[in-house]
Design an enzyme around this catalytic site. Structure first.
Site, PDB file in Angstrom:
ATOM      1  N   ASP A 149      38.237 -76.383 -41.843  1.00 46.26           N
ATOM      2  CA  ASP A 149      37.987 -77.790 -42.168  1.00 46.26           C
ATOM      3  C   ASP A 149      38.631 -78.186 -43.490  1.00 46.26           C
ATOM      4  OD1 ASP A 149      36.635 -78.491 -39.927  1.00 46.26           O
ATOM      5  OD2 ASP A 149      34.655 -78.679 -40.843  1.00 46.26           O
ATOM      6  N   ASP A 208      30.744 -66.239 -42.940  1.00 42.34           N
ATOM      7  CA  ASP A 208      31.296 -67.207 -43.881  1.00 42.34           C
ATOM      8  C   ASP A 208      32.570 -66.639 -44.503  1.00 42.34           C
ATOM      9  OD1 ASP A 208      29.383 -69.062 -43.380  1.00 42.34           O
ATOM     10  OD2 ASP A 208      28.224 -68.745 -45.218  1.00 42.34           O
ATOM     11  N   ASP A 210      33.624 -65.726 -47.337  1.00 42.53           N
ATOM     12  CA  ASP A 210      33.649 -64.643 -48.327  1.00 42.53           C
ATOM     13  C   ASP A 210      32.997 -63.363 -47.810  1.00 42.53           C
ATOM     14  OD1 ASP A 210      31.265 -66.220 -48.387  1.00 42.53           O
ATOM     15  OD2 ASP A 210      30.614 -65.135 -50.169  1.00 42.53           O
ATOM     16  N   ASP A 302      21.494 -73.387 -40.063  1.00 39.85           N
ATOM     17  CA  ASP A 302      21.164 -72.033 -39.618  1.00 39.85           C
ATOM     18  C   ASP A 302      19.663 -71.870 -39.393  1.00 39.85           C
ATOM     19  OD1 ASP A 302      20.609 -72.348 -42.307  1.00 39.85           O
ATOM     20  OD2 ASP A 302      22.018 -70.810 -42.982  1.00 39.85           O
TER      21      ASP A 302
END
Length: 546
Positions: A149, A208, A210, A302
């Protein structure tokens, strides 16, 4: 006006006087009048208004402290039982390694989708994509999906080139972009799962940008889902690669280690329910679909999905032995934004879902009580509010109003036990316990504010700021020879809420030294210093901007 005229000023100076010796007296008189008026007003409202209100506040805070105390002791008791009786996941659920089938070949293995949502992740995109592409699983039974995105065209090109590089090595990797950021992360995950090539997939692993899973991640998680059809989610633990970067990251490690070591383990062992951490987990796609898919109504998509899936009867499993490397926010700005989202979102979700949970027919009353009272009310609302309101507002205020007393068990013993129970998650940082208490009290200011924003659905309720990841940026920039250290504007470092709270605590400390008898000033001065340090921006890592 006469005193301000030059001739009169000269005349006064010839007589050994000056305007500077005359004016302050008049100002001092005015100041004394104001002070006297304030003291009169204080005297009038103190007994009929301030004292009763403060007593009510003390009672409410003591009640919330007891709630938190009972919850912490209960979770500590459960963890001890889990450790003593060895209730490992392999004993509670069937687990067998995936085996080759000569007749079926690779089709014996389920299709797995790996989603990596990202947004302008210049510093870490290579790490996460590389780790996902390095997952061990039959190559024709796994799809890596990068959901980009990013709004920076340069970063988008870099991410796309990285995907092409892995595709040239034979990895089944898809690079997906949207023409908008509707729904943020939830919107990206929702769009990603709609693609036709995803339809054959049974499970989806989410990481995610990282996060760096080990190659055997899928071999250790997928068998639980394959052999236990009632399981909807398998969640792994986070392992922090930069916890030693600065004191602030060590404080975060202490808080999050307790969350994973105790809260997630207790939820998994007793109720088969806990909040999905948004990453480092594997979902059964059927569970996501039955729960209604991803929703962007709050900033904790989540947790929203986890609660809805649980209400449909799906069970969750937490694997504390499986750790996935990731990065903690090391700048104060990034950490504040993250904590706002993590505190505001659950409170807002509680407001939206509490009646839905109450009226649900598919789960037991015991589980409803756990979700509403323990999971949401005590941990997501009471824990934030009581930390700030009691220890940074009400307790200091009792110094100014000695008629209101806080019992020693509420002011000392209960906080001490709660703190020690929180410390069990990270024994290596036990010597930093005092710093952790002070830092948590400071951050509770923002968590409390965010909690009320979520409950009241105020202005910043759906604010989503992606947590900045630095990756190796600091090491790279430190290695570069910079001729001059960049300077921050003074206003960028100032945080007025922290400075104001620090001033209030310092004033209460001074008052306690002069008139008090309970020695609260020792705590008040130290806590005030902590607020001042954060207020002036001297916490976390300094990141030079080129």
């Amino acid at each position: 006006t006469l005193l301000l005229h030059p001739l009169f000023s000269e005349a006064f100076e010839m007589d050994g006087l000056s305007t500077t010796t005359i004016l302050p007296e008049s100002f001092e008189g005015a100041r004394d009048d104001v002070t006297e008026q304030m003291m009169v007003i204080w005297g009038q409202i103190r007994a009929p208004l301030i004292v009763p209100l403060l007593r009510i506040a003390v009672v409410l805070c003591l009640a919330m402290s007891l709630m938190l105390f009972v919850e912490r002791v209960y979770m500590g008791f459960v963890i001890v039982l889990v450790k003593l009786f060895g209730r490992k996941p392999e004993k509670r659920y069937k687990w067998e390694p995936m085996k080759d089938d000569v007749e079926l070949g690779n089709s014996a293995y389920p299709m797995v989708l790996v989603q990596i949502p990202m947004y302008n992740e210049k510093e870490v995109y290579q790490l996460s994509i590389g780790a996902a592409c390095g997952l061990s699983w039959p190559s024709d039974r796994i799809i890596i999906q990068v959901l980009d995105d990013s709004t920076d065209p340069l970063i988008k090109d870099m991410v796309e080139l990285e995907c092409q590089r892995w595709a040239s090595k034979g990895i089944n990797i898809k690079y997906q972009v949207r023409d908008n950021r509707n729904g943020y992360k939830a919107g990206a995950l929702k769009e990603g799962i709609k693609h036709d090539y995803v339809k054959p997939c049974d499970y989806v692993a989410i990481f995610d940008a990282d996060f760096q899973p080990e190659p055997d991640f899928l071999w250790r998680t997928i068998p639980f889902l394959v052999h236990n059809p009632e399981l909807g989610l398998v969640q792994a633990r986070w392992k922090f690669v930069n916890s030693d970067e600065c004191l602030m990251t060590r404080m975060q490690e202490m808080s999050l280690d307790y969350h994973f070591t105790v809260e997630q383990e207790v939820g998994s062992s007793t109720y088969a329910f806990f909040g999905f951490n948004g990453t480092a987990g594997v979902w059964r796609i059927a569970a996501i679909n039955e729960a209604g898919g991803w929703k962007d109504r709050t900033t904790v998509e989540d947790m929203d999905l986890a609660v809805r899936a649980s209400l449909k009867g799906w069970k969750f499993l937490y694997l504390g032995s499986l750790k996935v490397k990731n990065e903690l926010p090391s700048t104060l700005k990034a950490y504040r934004y993250q904590q706002h989202r993590w505190s505001c979102g659950p409170a807002n979700l509680f407001r939206k879902m509490v009646m839905e949970i109450v009226s649900n027919k598919r789960v037991t009353l015991r589980k409803k009580v756990h979700v509403i009272y323990s999971f949401f009310f005590v941990r997501k609302i009471v824990a934030h509010i009581v930390t700030f309101v009691f220890y940074c507002v009400v307790l200091p205020a009792t110094v100014l109003v000695p008629e209101v007393e806080v019992p020693r068990w509420g002011a000392v013993y209960i906080p001490a036990v709660i703190t020690l129970l929180n410390a069990v998650g990270t024994l290596r940082s036990l010597h930093l316990l005092v710093f952790w208490i002070l830092f948590e009290n400071v951050m509770s200011l923002h968590r409390t504010k965010a909690t009320f924003i979520g409950l009241l659905e105020a202005g910043r309720v759906n604010e989503w700021v992606v947590t900045e990841k630095l990756g190796d940026a600091l090491k790279t920039k430190a290695a570069m020879k910079a001729p001059k250290r960049p300077r921050l504007r003074f206003g960028e470092r100032l945080h007025l809420l922290e400075l104001g709270t620090g001033a209030f605590l310092f004033f209460c400390g001074c008052y306690d030294v002069a008139f008090g008898r309970n020695h609260y000033f020792i705590y008040l001065f130290i806590q005030a210093i902590a607020f001042f340090i954060v207020g002036f921006g001297y916490v976390g890592t300094f990141v030079p901007h080129s």
